[in-house]
Design a protein around this motif. Structure first.
Motif, short mmCIF file in Angstrom:
data_model
loop_
_atom_site.label_atom_id
_atom_site.label_comp_id
_atom_site.label_asym_id
_atom_site.label_seq_id
_atom_site.Cartn_x
_atom_site.Cartn_y
_atom_site.Cartn_z
N MET A 142 0.83 -1.20 0.00
CA MET A 142 0.00 0.00 0.00
C MET A 142 0.87 1.26 0.00
SD MET A 142 -3.10 -1.16 2.59
CE MET A 142 -4.14 0.28 2.30
N LEU A 143 1.95 1.24 0.76
CA LEU A 143 2.85 2.39 0.78
C LEU A 143 3.59 2.54 -0.55
CD1 LEU A 143 4.41 2.18 4.36
CD2 LEU A 143 2.62 3.73 3.57
N ARG A 144 4.08 1.43 -1.08
CA ARG A 144 4.82 1.49 -2.35
C ARG A 144 3.94 2.03 -3.48
NH1 ARG A 144 6.78 -3.72 -0.75
NH2 ARG A 144 5.25 -4.71 -2.12
N ASP A 145 2.66 1.63 -3.46
CA ASP A 145 1.75 2.02 -4.54
C ASP A 145 0.95 3.27 -4.20
OD1 ASP A 145 2.72 -0.21 -5.79
OD2 ASP A 145 0.96 -1.46 -5.38
N ASP A 146 1.24 3.87 -3.04
CA ASP A 146 0.58 5.12 -2.62
C ASP A 146 -0.93 4.93 -2.50
OD1 ASP A 146 0.71 7.75 -1.74
OD2 ASP A 146 0.36 8.58 -3.74
N VAL A 147 -1.34 3.82 -1.90
CA VAL A 147 -2.75 3.55 -1.64
C VAL A 147 -3.09 4.10 -0.26
CG1 VAL A 147 -4.52 1.77 -1.39
CG2 VAL A 147 -2.68 1.47 -3.06
N SER A 148 -4.13 4.90 -0.19
CA SER A 148 -4.51 5.56 1.05
C SER A 148 -4.84 4.56 2.16
CB SER A 148 -5.71 6.47 0.80
OG SER A 148 -6.23 6.98 2.00
N PHE A 149 -4.35 4.82 3.37
CA PHE A 149 -4.67 3.98 4.52
C PHE A 149 -6.10 4.20 5.00
CE2 PHE A 149 -0.48 2.53 6.71
CZ PHE A 149 -0.05 1.99 5.51
#
Length: 549
Positions: free
Chosen positions: A374-381
């Motif tokens: 999620m962080l690598r792909d910039d997916v919102s938490f």
């Protein structure tokens, strides 16, 4: 006497002017001349006053600007800086989104250094004054590419990970790669080594790091004016016959504002919360509260408040050299300020007990990898955001200044030695018999004639990984991963192997091609990440029974 002389001078000047105008002069000419002379002198005085005022204003502006410049230089002089990286890293920056924006990642490290009288007084342990510092708090701050959301992820200090070879920038000493708990990284090359370990574990490119020690925490807490925290029961984190030590935190149940030394006690408390992951949650509660406090204070437009914070921050932080000026730190702060509390999410890496040492933890395989993806792909938490940019795992180009080195080209498939191990046993599932042989056979069929199964299974592996012992084999490891559809993020530089080693994890219990992984969606965090939203103001810490009073 002076007045008489002045008047006499004026009369003589007036008479002269009257005589010059005798041909057509009138009695009023004298008075007119006097009035004209006085008017011109008053105008002259006004011009002199204006000139003096302008000069004075210019001097004041210069003095003020000079003082501002000197104060700016003073703040810059407060800042300690260090090299961005001290270890080998393979992480690459996430590719820009459609608007050309990239995420910003900052690693915040809390040091237990006793290198000063103030730190010894606050942290105790006089006998530890000469010891190398440990990174007891580690938190990655991820600011989304669109700057509309932020995520903050902690790794508990006793989590065992692969640590790359690092070189201490001050002493020049080189430390070999090892497998150990992550908090020792600070003693193996400074913050740059801690950052390299994070990058290799997560595959996330980290732009900057910051460290803060005991005294710095106290200084910042005082500058903010205190931060509200909450406990469900009376808490006293003290030494017991069974467990020595403790932070000394003692407060009754309810909500309290902590600052100074008590703020430090809150952040250091572990026993009273019951575990290291719960200590991370208490730290997240503190960080969320501090962010809300700063936003309410409007610190970026309140000059006195901003000066207090600037003085405290520049004296408290050591930062990576590329952000080692007040302006750059201020610009970072302004970017973080734009994110509303309800779009800030704090989480902790999911972990399980370390099978080698019950006092330690290890990443919880698939759940931890999901968070890093999620962080690598910039997916919102949080669920309010989009799904971010999702390039193929492991893609991206090295950023400017990155330590990532070009990979050596792989050997021919038939010349690559590959050892396949069965790691399908997990914390909840037993191993699948014959998996190593099945996957080794699939590699043989694809032309990897030297692929072979190991005679003994791996003891614990929730996610499939391809490990390699040195940089010259990175290309070979990637070729093996590509052949089976294993994401590049699963490649690991490791001291635990002597050659390319494929460990088939619990996420690949059947088939000969790695199963396609579900793309994470916004807010789809693992339940074991203990997530906390920045807008939550009614969250309180549970106190472990032996530390209630």
């Amino acid at each position: 006497m002076t007045q008489s002389n002045v008047r006499g001078e004026e009369t003589r000047q007036g008479a002269g002017r009257s005589a010059q105008g005798a041909g057509g002069g009138t009695p009023g000419a004298l008075h007119g001349g006097l009035r004209g002379g006085r008017s011109r002198r008053r105008a002259g005085r006004r011009h002199r006053v204006l000139r003096w005022s302008a000069s004075t204003l210019a001097v004041l502006i210069l003095v003020t600007a000079g003082a501002g410049y000197l104060y700016y230089r003073h703040l810059d002089g407060n800042i300690e800086k260090g090299e961005r990286t001290a270890g080998d890293s393979k992480a690459a920056r996430t590719e820009p989104n459609a608007a050309g924006q990239t995420p910003l990642n900052i690693l915040l490290i809390g040091s237990d250094s006793r290198a000063s009288d103030a730190n010894v007084k606050l942290g105790g342990g006089k006998d530890k004054r000469g010891n190398a510092p440990l990174a007891d708090v580690q938190m990655l701050i991820h600011l989304a590419a669109d700057r509309k959301s932020a995520a903050m992820v902690s790794i508990p200090r006793d989590t065992r990970v692969d640590i790359p070879a690092c070189k201490d920038p001050d002493s020049g000493k080189t430390y070999p790669a090892t497998n150990d708990i992550i908090n020792v990284t600070l003693a193996r090359g400074g913050a740059g080594c801690t950052m390299a370990a994070w990058e290799n574990l997560t595959g996330v490119y980290i732009d900057h790091w910051m460290t803060i020690d005991f005294a710095g925490v106290v200084r910042m807490a005082d500058a903010v004016g205190g931060v509200e925290v909450c406990v469900k029961q009376n808490v006293w984190d003290h030494s017991t016959p069974a467990v020595p030590g403790g932070s000394g935190l003692k407060i009754p149940e309810g909500t309290h504002k902590v600052q100074g030394e008590r703020a430090l006690q809150w952040l250091r408390t572990r026993h009273a919360w019951g575990s290291d992951p719960m200590r991370a949650r208490a730290q997240h509660m503190y960080m969320n509260s501090m962010i809300r406090t700063l936003q309410k204070q409007n610190a970026f437009t309140d000059a006195p408040r901003l000066m207090d914070l600037a003085e405290a921050a520049t004296k408290s932080l050591i930062v990576s050299e590329e952000i080692g000026t007040v302006k750059k730190l201020y610009d970072l702060g302004k970017q973080l300020k734009t994110v509303p509390p309800d779009r800030i999410t704090m989480a902790t890496l999911p972990t399980v007990a370390d099978p080698q040492d019950h006092n330690h933890l290890v990443p919880a395989g698939a759940e931890g990898e999901k968070m890093w993806a999620m962080l690598r792909d910039d997916v919102s938490f949080d669920k309010k955001g989009g799904s971010g940019k999702k390039p193929a795992a492991g893609t991206g180009t090295p950023a400017a200044g990155s330590s990532r080195a070009p990979e050596d080209p792989p050997a021919a498939d038939g010349d690559i030695d590959v050892l396949v191990r069965n790691g399908t046993r997990s914390a909840t599932l037993g191993p699948v018999s014959g998996r190593a042989g099945t996957v080794a056979g699939a590699l043989n069929a694809k032309g990897f004639g030297k692929a072979a199964k190991a005679t003994s299974p791996a003891t614990f592996q929730e996610t499939t990984v391809v490990r390699y012992p040195s940089d010259d084999l990175a290309g070979d490891a990637r070729r093996v991963a590509d052949a089976l559809g294993i994401p590049a993020a699963s490649l690991q530089l490791s001291v635990d192997v002597s050659g390319v080693t494929l460990v088939v994890g619990a996420d690949w219990r059947s088939g000969t091609s790695f199963p396609k992984q579900k793309t994470p969606e916004a807010g789809d965090l693992p339940k074991t990440s203990n997530a906390l939203n920045g807008s939550e103001t009614d969250t309180c810490m549970d106190v472990y029974k032996p530390y209630q009073w």
